[in-house]
Design a protein around this motif. Sequence first.
Motif: not given
Length: 205
Positions: A142-157
């Motif tokens: 979908a065009g997300l980088s691994e860093a972006q996937v990590e950020a999304c899956m661990n974003d507390e809010p």
Amino acid sequence: MRRRTLNLVLGLGLIAPVAGMLPLPALAEGVDLEKASAPRVLGNPDAKILITEYFSMTCPHCARFHTEVLPQLKEAFIDTGKIRLEMKDFPLDQWALRASAMARCLDGKRYFAMIDILMKKQEAWSRANDPYGALVKLGKLAGLSEAQVEACMNDEPLIDYILNERLTASRDLGITSTPSFMMNGRKLDGVFTFESFEEAISDAL
């Protein structure tokens, strides 16, 4: 609310440690919670009928609905402007929660395309030896980088938002299983096949 969210997380076992996956900080710019929490709706915003689906990314019955029933509903009722369908997360386990968070980092058509991929490939990624790695690969499609996937899956809010929505649906609407459907605020019991949706929609129209 944070304490109630934590209790829900603990009850679901959603924060059990997973080998190879440690909590990671979000990207410097963070996840845009306003965009990530915006309603995800298919169809004409002015449609008379709103069907709300509560679903879990790892629920086989949800995958069956999305791959077999939803295409028929889309052709007959959504694309014709008769109904709109809102998708709401109701994660049943850790990986459903993480997948929901990843998908919500996408908006518009990219979100629905991600849901389509996750549902069609559900068995492969949810039962993989490394579900995290499998989700990263799908996120990249979908065009997300691994860093972006990590950020999304661990974003507390964002995680809090998803879990609080689940808690509200359970407490206020009596949602206990997935998929569950509401039509204009009324719970649809025993509605799952295209024919049963067709009957309920026809009655409402």
